[in-house]
Design an enzyme around this catalytic site. Structure first.
Site, PDB file in Angstrom:
ATOM      1  N   ASP A 418       5.260  10.132 -13.511  1.00 46.79           N
ATOM      2  CA  ASP A 418       4.953   8.999 -12.660  1.00 46.79           C
ATOM      3  C   ASP A 418       4.310   9.565 -11.403  1.00 46.79           C
ATOM      4  O   ASP A 418       4.406  10.749 -11.129  1.00 46.79           O
ATOM      5  CB  ASP A 418       6.284   8.303 -12.341  1.00 46.79           C
ATOM      6  CG  ASP A 418       6.090   7.164 -11.379  1.00 46.79           C
ATOM      7  OD1 ASP A 418       5.099   6.437 -11.530  1.00 46.79           O
ATOM      8  OD2 ASP A 418       6.931   7.014 -10.482  1.00 46.79           O
ATOM      9  N   LYS A 586      -3.455  -9.211   6.645  1.00 50.84           N
ATOM     10  CA  LYS A 586      -3.758  -7.814   6.300  1.00 50.84           C
ATOM     11  C   LYS A 586      -3.885  -7.724   4.786  1.00 50.84           C
ATOM     12  O   LYS A 586      -3.208  -8.459   4.058  1.00 50.84           O
ATOM     13  CB  LYS A 586      -2.687  -6.870   6.829  1.00 50.84           C
ATOM     14  CG  LYS A 586      -1.332  -7.045   6.177  1.00 50.84           C
ATOM     15  CD  LYS A 586      -0.356  -5.984   6.625  1.00 50.84           C
ATOM     16  CE  LYS A 586       0.950  -6.188   5.853  1.00 50.84           C
ATOM     17  NZ  LYS A 586       2.070  -5.480   6.355  1.00 50.84           N
ATOM     18  N   GLY A 701       1.280   3.070 -12.019  1.00 45.56           N
ATOM     19  CA  GLY A 701       0.914   1.670 -11.876  1.00 45.56           C
ATOM     20  C   GLY A 701      -0.142   1.479 -10.798  1.00 45.56           C
ATOM     21  O   GLY A 701      -0.684   0.397 -10.625  1.00 45.56           O
ATOM     22  N   ARG A 815      -2.966   1.777 -13.460  1.00 44.37           N
ATOM     23  CA  ARG A 815      -2.684   0.364 -13.660  1.00 44.37           C
ATOM     24  C   ARG A 815      -1.840   0.164 -14.914  1.00 44.37           C
ATOM     25  O   ARG A 815      -2.085  -0.738 -15.712  1.00 44.37           O
ATOM     26  CB  ARG A 815      -3.996  -0.446 -13.784  1.00 44.37           C
ATOM     27  CG  ARG A 815      -4.942  -0.444 -12.628  1.00 44.37           C
ATOM     28  CD  ARG A 815      -4.359  -0.628 -11.278  1.00 44.37           C
ATOM     29  NE  ARG A 815      -4.087  -1.975 -10.814  1.00 44.37           N
ATOM     30  CZ  ARG A 815      -2.955  -2.286 -10.158  1.00 44.37           C
ATOM     31  NH1 ARG A 815      -2.016  -1.408 -10.002  1.00 44.37           N
ATOM     32  NH2 ARG A 815      -2.790  -3.486  -9.677  1.00 44.37           N
ATOM     33  N   LYS A 821       3.455   2.629 -20.471  1.00 39.26           N
ATOM     34  CA  LYS A 821       3.882   4.009 -20.256  1.00 39.26           C
ATOM     35  C   LYS A 821       4.651   4.500 -21.466  1.00 39.26           C
ATOM     36  O   LYS A 821       4.437   5.602 -21.964  1.00 39.26           O
ATOM     37  CB  LYS A 821       4.783   4.101 -19.020  1.00 39.26           C
ATOM     38  CG  LYS A 821       4.046   3.961 -17.710  1.00 39.26           C
ATOM     39  CD  LYS A 821       4.975   4.261 -16.543  1.00 39.26           C
ATOM     40  CE  LYS A 821       4.245   4.100 -15.220  1.00 39.26           C
ATOM     41  NZ  LYS A 821       5.044   4.548 -14.082  1.00 39.26           N
ATOM     42  N   ASP A 841      10.829   8.132 -11.243  1.00 39.79           N
ATOM     43  CA  ASP A 841      11.928   7.822 -10.340  1.00 39.79           C
ATOM     44  C   ASP A 841      12.239   6.337 -10.274  1.00 39.79           C
ATOM     45  O   ASP A 841      13.263   5.957  -9.734  1.00 39.79           O
ATOM     46  CB  ASP A 841      11.590   8.311  -8.932  1.00 39.79           C
ATOM     47  CG  ASP A 841      10.530   7.459  -8.292  1.00 39.79           C
ATOM     48  OD1 ASP A 841       9.594   7.074  -9.016  1.00 39.79           O
ATOM     49  OD2 ASP A 841      10.638   7.155  -7.103  1.00 39.79           O
TER      50      ASP A 841
END
Lengths: 1132, 347
Positions: A418, A586, A701, A815, A821, A841
């Site tokens: 990851d 933002k 991701g 992505r 995965k 994690d």
């Protein structure tokens, strides 16, 4: 570890798709559940609830009790092939016609093996019993007959109303009725379950929250709940509360799950819905799939082969016996008549088959499984004990959660990692910003030269600000000067940062603010604003309090347009104390750019340039903008907005449409740049793993640009790579083309039909097959995004993908959904005969951790779901290097040596009997006396083998880390396979090894003299019949001379082979070992220095790591009748 | 709410040698010179040992005379069990060219007799032989009891098949005088067998001790009449019986029968000259294609006349040297290749 398994109480948006995808699998498990179609219960009505026979709140994680321990445990143990075999053997031995060995030769080893396992199981179960008892006997307050009474947890029943106080654990899964906090909010901590220490919020429905702590009302409460039957979905709950003729919908936000701890809430009341085994927690702890190693598999295959071998040996001997009886035995009957049941030599031969089956039993390794378990346990403990894998800041040692996979650590070929939290620390640091076209954050020396920020660089002094966070550091003084100067744009920039977020603050001590942020990015931005003098202090559902340059101002919060994956921006609308309505926004630059007012174009261009600079440095960026709103316009919009919020159909879409109406014509303020810090030692680790020929795949991701950037930063991609292929096709055809063309570059011949893999594939083998390793003509990298991957993982394309990807040195998939995965890992696992390792994690890594051969959890920032599902857990990515290259390698080597040694000693022992059969008329006579057979495996030879496999080190850790090439033999499984039993050698003679080996030998002689002693023989003349043999034989010189000769004959060929092998068939490892020996003799060369590379000019991107915030929750308070007694909603 | 590290004790693993896998150890590291010199040294040792063993074996003398064919008529007679009471003797003359010096031992040697069959080996009763319970014949099937149910003493297949040829060695002093070579029948068993493992049942005399038992079917006489000359050599304590009961591991075996009593003419050993074995032929072997022979041998420290161990050592030594030389050659030839200049640069 308690009985806890994954527990996710709040699923951030990021994972929601994963869980919906997973529901497919779970639907099957749901069917398993009891016939209970729907749960129905009534509060405070035990008679009604008992009709349904719900279990009480007792939990039982133990497996056995005193009565069933023996039968159950034995039954389980005899399911093992070797144990079952010995049981059969025992029965065979009881048949006098074929019994060729005394019964105790099998019974004693079997008993020892069984009892070792049984004792281990019993101890484990005892611990579980104690744990259960402790949990079941905790006390809790229950509402009975109008008053609160203390009762034990196990006596709680469905439908009871329970009071849980601050810092207490939740007793059972229960519906939150009311709490001490405003709006009946209840804060829970799931640390005990998933390790996440941030608080989560649950909220009761208004009809029950009105009851507060009024016992009269509570005991009169007779609401009926209908809800789904118990299941293991932690993030889902659906039910209906019927109270006073009205229906209220219940979802999982109203459910307190067993295992949580109540925090910051003085008390809360709950209606028990699921108890004991029905709780989601207990439903989730159950069958964990056992991972088996290649060696395990190999061992089973070997045992089967050994059975076959045994069978054929017995057959040969039986035939031999038949012939012998025919030719010799028949005429020998004067001296030894045939038994009455032996009518012919054929009958005799058939019986002899079984006799030999008994005698040659020692070839089947009964203690193999036990020994393997002991060795693995030992090697797992080494991992737990390793001080070099202890992370002091978190006080956490490495943890081998599975003890069965050690040797596989020495065989890893593919590492799936990851990114966030694994390679990076997931700590965001506010590094730079661009405000109104000015770039802040770079440090220049007196000569105007840019300097690198280091430990020594002087930090900006924030002492003017009492609320400043002392941990925050910034190096560019010009920005502070601008703030102090009162630059309006700069002020507005920081004001927007301090307003536009969903962070919650805690202020336990005056002036010490602690922020609870959903994403670390947001936390970093708010903290930055705080230090520069715009401290977000507290919020209620309607206000935000900001201390602006020492002056407290209260902004009225009008709306939060929260972040989501599509919008990629968030906005807040506030009414300033000056009664202006302002929108602050933002978001990702690509999005915000399009929403800007045309007048900002030139500023936008400058800012974009700055963003480019930030991107080159690998910083994560956000654009900040604002808009002043006309009051009337806002009122109109607000009305529309609240209407949409209440609509039932297609609500999200409608909200986003309405939001777009107001988020336009924005005035650009600037941009922020946040550094995503790499973990310590990531770079060195990846370089080492590369050298060990371990392929690194990053599955993340995150966005492609961010991922690629990080990949370069930590050397997964190197600047010297020949080419990086990018697959981003949107349909099958393009992706196929892209993959083919990549392969055409890497290995053109692999597209030809004559390529062995191709010709093999065209044959369309139906059996599962493995694709061999294909070697490309250079160093390549591959980037593929999740969208394309969805296509690539289908049908024919998956092989294309696999072949292309496996030729590359490094692969980055971005992505990715968590499910993808796992799919990628599965793909490699399916078609490649290699060991895969997944490290991650977060909750999104759980699927891949479970899918890979070895799953490693990093107990880091994102909680502990990953760790709880992992096989090994530690705190830092760079411990992986040590785990694989030191522990893994040793474990593998030790296991291989052990197995060779083990099979060797059993074969040697048994083949003697085969040989002897030819001299003893195939009569099933043993060479050794029965006691020697009994003790051989168990006593005489077990310790030396164990000693070897627990203490042996072929090279020490320094060398295995310095020369990662040593790791390669494991990947190809060179040391132990069906073809080769490696030669034995103990290379590391510790005191313990000496003790074990010489001790066993000494012990052998002691036992020998004891068993052959006068006393024993006189007492049991028919059992111990070898009186005097030891004494008379051991004094013969011939014996000792033969012994010496045998040792010489056994050792010399092995040593010679070891000597010649590297000369004739050099493997890279031999070269390395040569070098190590060379280095040992000569002074050490300086360690290889790894240069930290600086990012070259790679165009990168504007990342937005952000989860859905508390927005909905913050505003939800508005729709409810607030409690006036506490003004600050979240100020605790 | 977050626990600070100070709250709980440090979980830092202990720094012990075992836990950190830092046990002091001597690492087995063999250099090329080490291995080669080891090979040469082993070779020297083996060759030396081999030569010594061969010389020592050569210094002993052994004569073996197979009398299966020579006594063919007796063998034929014995093939029929009904002739058990007919005496048959056979004389085998031979010439000893060299004096056998020192202690000379006489063995009988059987070929193709399987004393190691599983069923055969089991068929004995150690407790009976210990003299504690003469009637304990439980483990002796199929020779535990006679037809009328009397327990057999000594019971079992081993005892039943006792070698019962009598071999007498006579020396032709001159053409007319033959003298019997004096032989001792004592001291041919293991001490532990004679004095611990085998005991006669306690009684005033032997025949009453064995009352209630019967002789094994193949024996002509009961166990207490095995040696008519020496009453102390009877019952379970008969030396020949004890030797026979210590079963041989292989179908071809020799068992010690007598040892030379070094008196009169034989103080030096067996002088060269003409001898003959007078065999009273009782033990049938031709039925199962077995053979019998008688062996005269002297002993040395390393055992008997067998060259096997010496040859094995010599061959091993020679092979080791051969291997050592070829390994040295290979090593010298390929060593250069292994340490190519590139490698050194990498170092």
């Amino acid at each position: 570890m308690k009985y806890i398994k994954p527990f996710i109480s709040e699923i951030p948006w990021k994972y929601s798709w994963y869980y919906s995808a997973m529901s497919l699998f779970e639907s099957q498990s749901e069917n398993r559940q009891s016939g209970e179609p729907e749960r129905c219960l009534q509060a405070n009505n035990r008679e009604f609830n008992t009709l349904f026979g719900y279990p009480n709140n007792t939990i039982k994680t133990s497996k056995y009790n005193v009565l069933n321990f023996l039968p159950l445990n034995l039954f389980e143990q005899f399911q093992r092939l070797a144990n079952a075999y010995f049981l059969i053997l025992l029965f065979l031995q009881l048949i006098p016609q074929i019994s060729s060995l005394a019964w105790y030769t099998t019974v004693i080893p079997l008993m020892v093996v069984l009892s070792i396992t049984a004792v281990k199981d019993a101890i484990d179960d005892l611990k579980r019993h104690q744990n259960d008892n402790q949990v079941n006997n905790r006390s809790v307050l229950v509402l009975t007959n109008g008053r609160m009474k203390e009762d034990k947890w196990m006596n709680i029943q469905v439908g009871d109303i329970v009071k849980v106080e601050n810092n207490q654990s939740v007793t059972a899964d229960m519906l939150l009725l009311s709490s001490s906090e405003p709006y009946s909010l209840t804060y829970i901590e799931t640390a005990e379950l998933d390790g996440e220490t941030n608080l989560k919020v649950k909220q009761a429905i208004s009809v029950t929250s009105d009851m507060e702590n009024n016992l009269k009302l509570l005991s009169a409460f007779d609401g009926e709940v209908r809800c789904e039957s118990p299941n293991n979905k932690l993030d889902k709950f659906a039910g209906i509360l019927t109270y006073k003729g009205k229906n209220y919908i219940l979802d999982h936000d109203k459910l307190l799950l067993r295992g949580c701890v109540i925090r910051n809430t003085d008390w809360c009341y709950g209606l028990v819905i699921y108890t004991g085994p029905d709780t989601k927690l207990m439903q989730n702890c159950g069958k964990s799939t056992f991972k088996r190693t290649h060696i395990d598999h190999l061992m089973n295959v070997l045992v089967l082969w050994i059975f076959l071998f045994l069978g054929s040996m017995c057959f040969i001997l039986a035939v031999g016996h038949g012939i012998w009886e025919n030719k010799k035995g028949y005429y020998f009957q004067n001296f030894l008549p045939w038994k009455e049941y032996v009518s012919s030599s054929v009958v005799s031969a058939i019986l002899m088959f079984w006799s030999y089956f008994i005698i040659l039993n020692t070839v089947v390794p009964i203690s193999l499984y036990v020994s393997v378990e002991i060795i693995r346990l030992g090697n797992s403990y080494y991992i737990n004990w390793d001080r070099k894998m202890f992370y002091a800041p978190k006080n956490t040692p490495a943890q081998a959660r599975t003890t069965t996979l050690n040797e596989e650590l020495g065989q890893v070929k593919y590492v799936f990692s990851d990114k966030t939290g694994t390679l990076t620390q997931n700590i965001m640091i506010f590094k730079k910003c661009s405000i109104n076209g000015t770039l802040y954050g770079d440090v220049y020396d007196k000569n105007g030269q840019r300097v690198e920020v280091s430990e020594k660089t002087e930090k900006v002094d924030f002492s003017y600000n009492k609320l400043a966070d002392p941990k925050f550091s910034f190096y560019d003084k010009t920005l502070v000067e601008a703030v102090k100067r009162g630059d309006g744009r700069v002020h507005l920039f920081f004001l927007s940062l301090s307003l536009c977020h969903t962070v919650m603050s805690e202020e336990k001590v005056e002036g010490e603010l602690v922020y609870q942020a959903q994403s670390p990015d947001e936390g970093a931005l708010v903290t930055a604003a705080r230090n520069f003098g715009f401290a977000f202090r507290s919020r209620t559902s309607e206000t935000i309090t900001v201390v602006e340059m020492g002056e407290t101002k209260v902004y009225q919060l009008l709306a939060i347009l929260d972040f989501d994956n599509v919008r990629k921006r968030m906005s807040v609308i506030v009414r300033t104390p000056e009664d202006r309505v302002m929108l602050f926004c933002k978001g990702a630059d690509t999005i915000v750019c399009q929403l800007l007012h045309p007048s900002c174009r030139s500023l936008g261009d400058v800012t974009m340039e700055h963003l480019d600079d930030f991107a080159i440095e690998g910083l994560r960026t956000l654009m900040v903008a604002y808009r002043e709103l006309d009051n009337a316009f806002f009122q109109a919009w607000s009305k529309k907005h609240s209407e949409v919020c209440l609509s039932l159909e297609d609500r999200e879409n409608k909200i986003s449409n309405v939001s777009e109406e107001i988020e336009k014509d924005l005035m650009l303020l600037g941009a922020t740049a946040i550094e995503d810090k790499l973990q310590d030692g990531v770079l060195e680790t990846i370089i080492t793993l590369n050298k060990a020929k371990i392929k690194m795949w990053t599955l993340t991701g995150d966005k492609q640009e961010t991922a690629v950037n990080i990949a370069y930063a930590c050397n997964i991609f190197e600047d010297e790579m020949d080419e990086i292929f990018i697959v981003e096709g949107k349909d099958d055809e393009t992706i196929w083309q892209e993959l083919r063309s990549a392969r055409a570059k890497m290995k053109p011949e692999s597209l030809l039909e004559s390529d062995p893999v191709n010709s093999y594939l065209t044959m369309k083998p139906k059996m599962p097959f493995k694709i061999p390793e294909e070697v490309p003509n250079g160093n390549y990298g591959l980037v593929i995004n999740g969208y394309s991957l969805a296509y690539a993982l289908e049908g024919n394309l998956e092989l294309e993908l696999l072949r292309t990807a496996c030729m590359c040195k490094a692969v980055i998939c971005c992505r990715m959904t968590p499910l993808q995965k796992a799919q990628v890992v599965e793909l490699v696992k399916r078609y490649k005969k290699v060991v895969t390792l997944a490290i991650g994690d977060g909750a999104n890594d759980v699927s891949m951790i479970k899918a890979a051969h070895i799953g490693i959890g990093i107990s880091g920032q994102e909680g502990m779901q990953a760790m709880l599902n992992s096989d090994y857990a530690f705190c830092q990515f760079h411990y992986l290097r040590r785990l694989l290259l030191v522990h893994g390698r040793w474990s593998y080597n030790r296991m291989c040596k052990f197995l060779s040694y083990f099979f060797y000693k059993n074969f040697v022992f048994t083949l003697v009997h085969f040989w002897y059969a030819f001299f003893s008329g195939f009569s099933a006579q043993t060479v050794y006396d029965t006691w020697f057979i009994t003790f051989y495996n168990l006593v005489y030879t077990s310790l030396p083998v164990l000693g070897l496999s627990l203490f042996d080190q072929d090279v020490n850790e320094t060398w295995s880390l310095r020369f990662p090439e040593l790791y390669e033999p494991g990947q190809h499984n060179l040391y132990f396979n069906k073809k080769e039993f490696i030669a034995l050698e103990t290379t590391y003679w510790t005191m313990i090894s000496h003790f074990f080996i010489w001790g066993s030998l000494g012990f052998y002689f002691c036992v020998l003299f004891f068993l052959y002693s006068d006393g024993l023989c006189l007492m049991f003349p028919n059992v111990f019949q070898f009186l005097g043999v030891a004494r008379n034989i051991l004094k013969l010189p011939q014996l000792w001379l033969s012994l010496v000769l045998s040792v010489v004959l056994c050792m010399l060929p092995v040593i010679g082979y070891q000597f010649l092998k590297p000369l004739f068939w050099p493997v890279s490892v031999d070269k390395v070992i040569d070098r190590i020996h060379h280095c040992m003799r000569h002074p050490l060369p300086p360690p290889i220095r790894t240069k930290v590379k600086h990012a070259s000019s790679r165009r990168s991107a504007y990342a937005f790591s952000h989860k859905q915030g508390f927005g909905a929750l913050i505003t939800s308070g508005k729709t409810m009748k607030g409690k006036p007694k506490k003004s600050s909603l979240l100020k605790k | 709410m977050k626990r600070t590290p100070q709250d709980c004790p440090s979980r830092l693993p202990e720094n012990t040698a075992v836990k950190q896998q830092q046990l002091p150890a001597c690492r087995l590291q063999l250099s090329a010179t080490g291995i080669l010199s080891g090979f040469f040294a082993t070779g020297v040792f083996c060759l030396g040992m081999g030569v010594i063993l061969i010389l020592s074996a050569k210094s002993s003398m052994e004569i073996e005379i197979n009398y299966t064919k020579i006594c063919a008529s007796c063998a034929k007679l014995r093939e029929n069990a009904r002739n058990f009471d007919k005496e048959c003797t056979c004389s085998i003359p031979f010439h000893l060219t060299q004096t056998m010096r020192g202690n000379v031992y006489m063995y009988y040697k059987l070929y193709g007799f399987y004393q190691n069959l599983h069923g055969y080996l089991l068929s004995r009763s150690n407790s009976q032989l210990l003299g504690t319970d003469v009637k304990d014949v439980e483990t002796c099937a199929p020779f535990s009891k006679s037809h009328d149910g009397t327990p057999i003493a000594p019971c079992g297949a081993i005892a039943n098949s006792l070698f019962n040829d009598t071999i007498i060695l006579s020396y032709k002093l001159n053409s007319s005088v033959h003298i019997q070579v004096p032989m001792l029948r004592s001291g041919i068993t293991w001490w532990t067998d004679k004095y611990i493992k085998f005991r006669n049942p306690s009684s005033s005399n032997l025949s009453s001790a064995f009352a209630g038992t019967t002789k094994p079917p193949s024996w002509p006489k009961p166990v207490y009449e095995l040696d008519e000359n020496d009453p102390g050599n009877n019952g379970f304590l008969n030396d020949d019986f004890i030797v026979w009961m210590r079963t041989a591991a292989f179908p071809t075996f020799k068992k010690l029968y007598r040892r030379l009593s070094r008196t009169q003419h034989f103080i030096e050993g067996l002088p060269a000259g003409n001898y003959s074995f007078n065999v009273s032929y009782n033990f049938p072997v031709t039925r199962f294609q077995g053979e019998k022979s008688v062996v005269l041998s002297t002993l040395t420290w390393s055992g008997g006349h067998s060259l096997f161990l010496g040859l094995a050592y010599t061959v091993t030594g020679a092979m080791t040297w051969l291997a050592a030389f070829s390994m040295m050659a290979v090593h010298l030839k390929l060593k250069g290749k292994r340490f190519s200049p590139d490698d050194k640069v990498k170092l």
